[in-house]
Design a protein around this motif. Structure first.
Motif, PDB file in Angstrom:
ATOM      1  N   MET A   1       0.965  -1.036   0.256  1.00 14.86           N
ATOM      2  CA  MET A   1      -0.038  -0.202  -0.449  1.00 14.86           C
ATOM      3  C   MET A   1       1.167   0.963  -0.368  1.00 14.86           C
ATOM      4  SD  MET A   1      -3.379   1.137   2.277  1.00 14.86           S
ATOM      5  CE  MET A   1      -1.950   0.828   4.095  1.00 14.86           C
ATOM      6  N   SER A   2       0.561   1.890  -1.236  1.00 10.40           N
ATOM      7  CA  SER A   2       1.684   3.546  -1.083  1.00 10.40           C
ATOM      8  C   SER A   2       1.592   3.689  -0.009  1.00 10.40           C
ATOM      9  CB  SER A   2       1.130   3.840  -2.122  1.00 10.40           C
ATOM     10  OG  SER A   2       1.101   3.639  -3.714  1.00 10.40           O
ATOM     11  N   ALA A   3       2.414   5.372   0.692  1.00 12.41           N
ATOM     12  CA  ALA A   3       1.577   6.052   2.113  1.00 12.41           C
ATOM     13  C   ALA A   3       1.197   7.336   1.218  1.00 12.41           C
ATOM     14  CB  ALA A   3       3.061   6.130   2.216  1.00 12.41           C
ATOM     15  N   VAL A   4       1.417   7.498  -0.210  1.00 20.91           N
ATOM     16  CA  VAL A   4       0.434   8.082  -0.687  1.00 20.91           C
ATOM     17  C   VAL A   4       0.646   8.616  -2.789  1.00 20.91           C
ATOM     18  CG1 VAL A   4       0.518  11.070  -1.808  1.00 20.91           C
ATOM     19  CG2 VAL A   4       2.100  10.476   0.711  1.00 20.91           C
ATOM     20  N   ARG A   5      -0.650   8.754  -2.531  1.00 16.08           N
ATOM     21  CA  ARG A   5      -1.223   8.099  -4.019  1.00 16.08           C
ATOM     22  C   ARG A   5      -1.981   9.835  -4.457  1.00 16.08           C
ATOM     23  NH1 ARG A   5      -3.843   4.088  -7.359  1.00 16.08           N
ATOM     24  NH2 ARG A   5      -5.200   3.426  -5.056  1.00 16.08           N
ATOM     25  N   CYS A   6      -1.470  10.456  -5.285  1.00 13.64           N
ATOM     26  CA  CYS A   6      -2.155  11.127  -5.972  1.00 13.64           C
ATOM     27  C   CYS A   6      -2.582  11.230  -7.479  1.00 13.64           C
ATOM     28  CB  CYS A   6      -1.520  12.574  -6.427  1.00 13.64           C
ATOM     29  SG  CYS A   6      -1.031  12.921  -4.379  1.00 13.64           S
ATOM     30  N   ILE A   7      -3.972  11.401  -7.564  1.00 14.54           N
ATOM     31  CA  ILE A   7      -3.751  10.673  -9.298  1.00 14.54           C
ATOM     32  C   ILE A   7      -4.720  11.727 -10.221  1.00 14.54           C
ATOM     33  CG2 ILE A   7      -5.873   9.163 -10.355  1.00 14.54           C
ATOM     34  CD1 ILE A   7      -5.436   7.036  -8.434  1.00 14.54           C
ATOM     35  N   ASP A   8      -3.902  12.537 -10.836  1.00  9.88           N
ATOM     36  CA  ASP A   8      -4.659  13.248 -12.212  1.00  9.88           C
ATOM     37  C   ASP A   8      -5.343  14.876 -11.140  1.00  9.88           C
ATOM     38  OD1 ASP A   8      -5.266  13.660 -14.453  1.00  9.88           O
ATOM     39  OD2 ASP A   8      -7.744  13.272 -14.650  1.00  9.88           O
ATOM     40  N   LEU A   9      -4.043  15.003 -10.487  1.00 12.05           N
ATOM     41  CA  LEU A   9      -4.417  16.422  -9.707  1.00 12.05           C
ATOM     42  C   LEU A   9      -4.589  17.150 -10.549  1.00 12.05           C
ATOM     43  CD1 LEU A   9      -2.792  15.697  -6.000  1.00 12.05           C
ATOM     44  CD2 LEU A   9      -5.178  14.955  -6.527  1.00 12.05           C
ATOM     45  N   CYS A  10      -6.206  18.333 -10.011  1.00 14.84           N
ATOM     46  CA  CYS A  10      -5.446  19.581 -10.927  1.00 14.84           C
ATOM     47  C   CYS A  10      -6.513  20.723  -9.721  1.00 14.84           C
ATOM     48  CB  CYS A  10      -6.822  19.751 -11.841  1.00 14.84           C
ATOM     49  SG  CYS A  10      -6.081  18.566 -13.466  1.00 14.84           S
ATOM     50  N   LYS A  11      -5.536  22.098  -9.685  1.00 13.02           N
ATOM     51  CA  LYS A  11      -5.644  23.199  -8.819  1.00 13.02           C
ATOM     52  C   LYS A  11      -5.503  24.392  -9.526  1.00 13.02           C
ATOM     53  CE  LYS A  11      -6.907  25.130  -4.857  1.00 13.02           C
ATOM     54  NZ  LYS A  11      -7.967  24.789  -4.452  1.00 13.02           N
ATOM     55  N   THR A  12      -6.433  25.308  -9.973  1.00 14.09           N
ATOM     56  CA  THR A  12      -6.213  26.201 -10.423  1.00 14.09           C
ATOM     57  C   THR A  12      -6.484  27.209  -9.655  1.00 14.09           C
ATOM     58  OG1 THR A  12      -6.677  25.503 -13.024  1.00 14.09           O
ATOM     59  CG2 THR A  12      -6.521  27.974 -12.258  1.00 14.09           C
ATOM     60  N   TYR A  13      -5.500  28.050  -9.493  1.00 13.52           N
ATOM     61  CA  TYR A  13      -5.996  29.453  -8.915  1.00 13.52           C
ATOM     62  C   TYR A  13      -5.697  30.707  -9.493  1.00 13.52           C
ATOM     63  CZ  TYR A  13      -4.088  27.253  -4.637  1.00 13.52           C
ATOM     64  OH  TYR A  13      -3.968  25.880  -3.567  1.00 13.52           O
ATOM     65  N   ARG A  14      -7.495  31.650  -8.568  1.00 13.23           N
ATOM     66  CA  ARG A  14      -7.478  32.938  -9.788  1.00 13.23           C
ATOM     67  C   ARG A  14      -6.231  34.463  -9.357  1.00 13.23           C
ATOM     68  NH1 ARG A  14      -9.754  33.988 -13.672  1.00 13.23           N
ATOM     69  NH2 ARG A  14     -10.616  35.991 -14.467  1.00 13.23           N
ATOM     70  N   GLN A  15      -5.623  34.791  -9.644  1.00 17.14           N
ATOM     71  CA  GLN A  15      -5.273  35.421  -9.499  1.00 17.14           C
ATOM     72  C   GLN A  15      -5.273  37.515 -10.155  1.00 17.14           C
ATOM     73  OE1 GLN A  15      -0.314  35.754  -9.164  1.00 17.14           O
ATOM     74  NE2 GLN A  15      -0.742  35.600  -6.801  1.00 17.14           N
ATOM     75  N   GLY A  16      -6.364  37.964  -9.628  1.00 20.88           N
ATOM     76  CA  GLY A  16      -6.579  39.167 -10.581  1.00 20.88           C
ATOM     77  C   GLY A  16      -7.582  38.166 -11.572  1.00 20.88           C
ATOM     78  N   ASP A  17      -7.244  38.849 -12.639  1.00 23.41           N
ATOM     79  CA  ASP A  17      -7.518  38.199 -14.304  1.00 23.41           C
ATOM     80  C   ASP A  17      -7.133  36.609 -14.856  1.00 23.41           C
ATOM     81  OD1 ASP A  17      -9.312  40.459 -14.070  1.00 23.41           O
ATOM     82  OD2 ASP A  17      -8.491  41.915 -15.210  1.00 23.41           O
ATOM     83  N   ASP A  19      -5.858  33.426 -14.306  1.00 18.74           N
ATOM     84  CA  ASP A  19      -5.603  31.351 -13.653  1.00 18.74           C
ATOM     85  C   ASP A  19      -4.267  30.960 -14.554  1.00 18.74           C
ATOM     86  OD1 ASP A  19      -8.318  31.960 -13.074  1.00 18.74           O
ATOM     87  OD2 ASP A  19      -8.917  30.642 -15.220  1.00 18.74           O
ATOM     88  N   ILE A  20      -4.204  30.554 -12.512  1.00 18.05           N
ATOM     89  CA  ILE A  20      -3.265  30.308 -12.410  1.00 18.05           C
ATOM     90  C   ILE A  20      -3.041  28.807 -12.231  1.00 18.05           C
ATOM     91  CG2 ILE A  20      -0.436  29.990 -11.366  1.00 18.05           C
ATOM     92  CD1 ILE A  20      -1.082  32.379 -10.797  1.00 18.05           C
ATOM     93  N   LYS A  21      -2.381  28.017 -12.626  1.00 17.88           N
ATOM     94  CA  LYS A  21      -2.564  26.641 -12.666  1.00 17.88           C
ATOM     95  C   LYS A  21      -1.339  26.069 -12.004  1.00 17.88           C
ATOM     96  CE  LYS A  21      -4.988  24.805 -16.870  1.00 17.88           C
ATOM     97  NZ  LYS A  21      -5.014  23.599 -17.813  1.00 17.88           N
ATOM     98  N   ALA A  22      -1.712  25.776 -10.568  1.00 21.45           N
ATOM     99  CA  ALA A  22      -0.585  24.993  -8.989  1.00 21.45           C
ATOM    100  C   ALA A  22      -0.412  23.990  -9.454  1.00 21.45           C
ATOM    101  CB  ALA A  22      -1.248  25.846  -7.948  1.00 21.45           C
ATOM    102  N   LEU A  23      -1.816  23.055  -9.723  1.00 23.45           N
ATOM    103  CA  LEU A  23      -1.483  21.201 -10.313  1.00 23.45           C
ATOM    104  C   LEU A  23      -2.586  20.870 -11.303  1.00 23.45           C
ATOM    105  CD1 LEU A  23      -2.232  19.972  -6.641  1.00 23.45           C
ATOM    106  CD2 LEU A  23      -0.159  20.216  -7.528  1.00 23.45           C
ATOM    107  N   ASP A  24      -1.533  20.608 -12.409  1.00 19.68           N
ATOM    108  CA  ASP A  24      -2.081  20.448 -13.548  1.00 19.68           C
ATOM    109  C   ASP A  24      -1.975  18.863 -13.878  1.00 19.68           C
ATOM    110  OD1 ASP A  24      -2.982  20.444 -16.781  1.00 19.68           O
ATOM    111  OD2 ASP A  24      -1.407  21.090 -16.923  1.00 19.68           O
ATOM    112  N   HIS A  25      -3.294  18.042 -14.090  1.00 21.35           N
ATOM    113  CA  HIS A  25      -3.050  16.769 -13.972  1.00 21.35           C
ATOM    114  C   HIS A  25      -2.543  16.011 -13.270  1.00 21.35           C
ATOM    115  CE1 HIS A  25      -7.555  17.310 -16.580  1.00 21.35           C
ATOM    116  NE2 HIS A  25      -6.406  18.023 -16.694  1.00 21.35           N
ATOM    117  N   LEU A  26      -1.888  16.420 -12.313  1.00 17.63           N
ATOM    118  CA  LEU A  26      -0.650  15.918 -11.666  1.00 17.63           C
ATOM    119  C   LEU A  26      -0.236  14.392 -10.863  1.00 17.63           C
ATOM    120  CD1 LEU A  26       1.899  17.201  -9.573  1.00 17.63           C
ATOM    121  CD2 LEU A  26       0.855  15.737  -8.952  1.00 17.63           C
ATOM    122  N   THR A  27      -0.185  13.560 -11.453  1.00 16.54           N
ATOM    123  CA  THR A  27      -0.419  12.030 -10.684  1.00 16.54           C
ATOM    124  C   THR A  27       1.193  11.786 -10.199  1.00 16.54           C
ATOM    125  OG1 THR A  27      -1.687  11.896 -11.910  1.00 16.54           O
ATOM    126  CG2 THR A  27      -0.414   9.325 -11.514  1.00 16.54           C
TER     127      THR A  27
END
Lengths: 230, 409
Positions: A1-17, A19-27
């Motif tokens: 069993m993995s200690a950590v498993r991240c599957i297809d993570l996406c996270k976008t922050y909006r800074q002013g106008d 969009d900043i992709k902080a995580l882009d389909h990260l596995t």
């Protein structure tokens, strides 16, 4: 069993106008006992990934699994329990509780966990000695140097022997000698207690201790290599 | 319990982190609490005195009259039983004190002036427990028995009538046939009372002398009873009701003097409103203190959440902090109130405003009354309202997202 498993993570922050992709389909998958170093230029997404793994931030999409449990759908209370029981955090800025002494800061997590007073005392004294702060147990953060504060933060993160330690730029405010001592302590814990470490850093000295280097750029993993520790 | 200890320690430490702000807030709470209790003690003392004075003039806690007497206090509306029968009914019933008396409107005339008064025909021995008159502090002497042929006037009335001890006055009223009933009396004493109005209103003669003058035989217009506490007259009332029939009306003092009765009820309401008004002023400071306390440690709250503390624990920590602040402030305020009221319990001379005070029935010496129930009420109300006032900042603190809070600059 993995200690950590991240599957297809996406996270976008909006800074002013913008969009900043902080995580882009990260596995990524991290096995128990690994010593992983996340590297990227500033804004590459390593802190966001650490926060997602620690349940401090919820990704827009994708899945995060810690020790076989999916955490991205947990409630705040469940996440708090998970962090309390399984994860030790070391933040870039020392992040101690200023109204508590060094020993009380180290005891804090154990106290919330319900560890007995005697056991807390023994463990906190032992770990503070281990990180080179013997005799400073009664000092408050404001009475300690940056390096000493960071060592208290590390002591707090590892005192209850969590399975996973997440550290965000742990050496950013430390001198070379203290950085080396800290990394040697991490290495010892990793080797002797099989504690999994995920460290986000720019510091070349830290990278030298890692068994696995994960390079990120714009929220994606661009390189993932194993290396022999220094 | 374990978590409560953890949170309490944190709350206490955070309270003293910015000790200057905490001391300012504690001072505000302490002064507010002191003001609440001190003002309440003064007001309660004044109202209590008014009631006690009023009861001692009326007097008694429970009274028996003819059913028509309170609407028409004339000699025609006398108690249905004879005085002998009254004595037989009540003498051995175990009352703290009781007395029967003749009480009718009359006119007293000296050689120079006339004044309308309330004539009280009394047995001085039976009346001693009720009377506002200090028998030993009378110019001349007080009545010596129910057959005494003298009259005792108030000092102020004597001044108005331009008479004095040793002179004669004429007392005039109506008998049951609506004929003039009058008699000359020698002034044997002048009594003193807290209020001039009392001295002007009442005249005392012997009960039997009054009965003879009014030609009412062995009857009276009023029987009065004393209980242990004017606030709780029900035991006496019920006992009296059990000893009489429908031919008489039994009244509590609050029914006889509705002004004083209402005053007593108003006092408790006033106390609550006063506490709430003071607290509302305090609550702005309290909420501001908590908001500032939360604002300046957003990162630390984020850290605690990140380390595994639950939002409910953050909420609890801020509430405990608020409760501690209030509790310490209340203790200081309570002590201040006690320390300032105790030395004044022997009375505050307010004779410079005596005329004004007398207009609504208060005496010229004010005796602050530190009632433990008022202290408890103010403390409990402040703690409860303080809890609710603290909920908003505490709730906000518990809602922070750890990742946002921890990176706040």
């Amino acid at each position: 069993m993995s200690a950590v498993r991240c599957i297809d993570l996406c996270k976008t922050y909006r800074q002013g106008d913008v969009d900043i992709k902080a995580l882009d389909h990260l596995t990524v998958e991290i096995e128990k006992g690994e010593f992983v170093c996340l590297m990227s230029p500033s804004g590459g997404g390593k802190t966001t990934l650490l926060n997602a793994i620690g349940g401090l931030d919820i990704p827009d999409s994708g899945e995060v699994w810690i020790a076989g449990e999916r955490i991205d759908q947990m409630s705040k209370g469940e996440l708090a329990d998970l962090r309390l029981a399984n994860i030790g955090f070391v933040f870039q800025a020392y992040n101690l509780i200023p109204v508590l002494t060094a020993q009380e800061n180290v005891e804090f997590v154990m106290q919330v966990q319900g560890v007995s007073s005697a056991e807390r005392r023994n463990k906190s004294f032992a770990i503070l000695e281990e990180v080179g702060l013997k005799g400073l147990e009664g000092r408050r953060p404001a009475e300690m140097s940056g390096g000493q504060q960071q060592r208290v933060a590390v002591a707090r993160a590892i005192v209850s022997r969590p399975e996973l330690v997440l550290a965000d730029e742990p050496t950013a405010n430390l001198d070379s000698k203290t950085s080396t001592e800290l990394m040697e302590l991490f290495t010892e814990l990793n080797e002797h207690h099989n504690t999994t470490f995920v460290i986000a850093t720019h510091d070349q000295r830290v990278q030298a201790y890692a068994k696995r280097l994960v390079r990120m750029l714009d929220g994606r993993i661009v390189d993932d290599v194993e290396q022999h520790a220094a | 319990m374990r978590m409560f200890f953890v949170l309490s320690r944190l709350a206490w430490r955070y309270l003293w982190r910015n000790h200057r702000r905490t001391i300012v807030m504690l001072s505000a709470i302490a002064v507010g609490t002191w003001a609440m209790i001190f003002m309440t003690a003064l007001t309660r003392g004044m109202v209590d005195q008014m009631i006690v004075d009023g009861i001692s003039v009326i007097p008694g806690h429970v009274q028996i009259h003819d059913p028509e007497y309170l609407d028409d206090p004339s000699v025609n509306n006398r108690v249905a039983f004879s005085d002998t029968e009254i004595a037989a009914r009540f003498s051995d019933a175990g009352f703290t004190a009781w007395a029967s008396r003749v009480r009718v409107p009359a006119v007293v005339t000296s050689e120079r002036e006339s004044r309308g008064v309330t004539l009280l025909g009394i047995d001085p021995a039976a009346e001693k427990s009720f009377s506002f008159v200090d028998y030993d502090n009378v110019d001349g002497r007080f009545l010596e028995g129910p057959d005494d042929k003298g009259i005792v006037l108030g000092a102020k009335l004597a001044e108005t009538l331009e008479t004095r001890v040793g002179k004669r006055v004429v007392l005039m009223s109506q008998d049951p046939d609506n004929e003039i009933a009058d008699r000359g009396f020698r002034v044997v004493g002048l009594f003193h009372a807290e209020m001039e109005a009392t001295e002007e209103s009442y005249t005392f003669v012997g009960k039997h002398t009054a009965q003879n003058m009014l030609r009412i035989g062995d009857t009276v217009t009023e029987v009065v009873f004393l209980g242990d506490d004017y606030r709780d007259v029900e035991p006496v009332y019920n006992k009296v009701v059990g000893l009489v029939d429908d031919s008489v009306r039994v009244s509590r003092w609050t029914e006889v003097d509705t002004y004083l009765g209402t005053m007593m009820g108003m006092m408790d309401g006033f106390m609550l409103i006063w506490v709430i008004v003071i607290f509302l002023a305090l609550s702005f400071g309290l909420v501001n203190t908590l908001v500032m306390a939360v604002f300046e440690r957003i990162r630390e709250i984020g850290l605690m959440l990140a380390l595994g503390m639950k939002p409910s624990s953050i909420l609890g920590q801020i509430l405990i902090e608020s409760m501690m602040l209030l509790a310490v402030g209340l203790v200081i305020g309570d002590f201040l109130a006690w320390a300032t009221i105790k030395p004044l319990e022997s009375g505050i001379d307010i004779s410079v405003v005596a005329k004004g005070m007398e207009m609504f029935g208060a005496a010229s010496v004010l005796y602050p009354n530190l009632d433990i129930n008022d202290v408890i009420l103010s403390n409990v109300v402040v703690m409860i309202l303080g809890f609710f006032a603290s909920l908003s900042p505490a709730w906000r603190a518990s809602r922070y997202e750890p990742v946002e809070a921890i990176t706040k600059v």
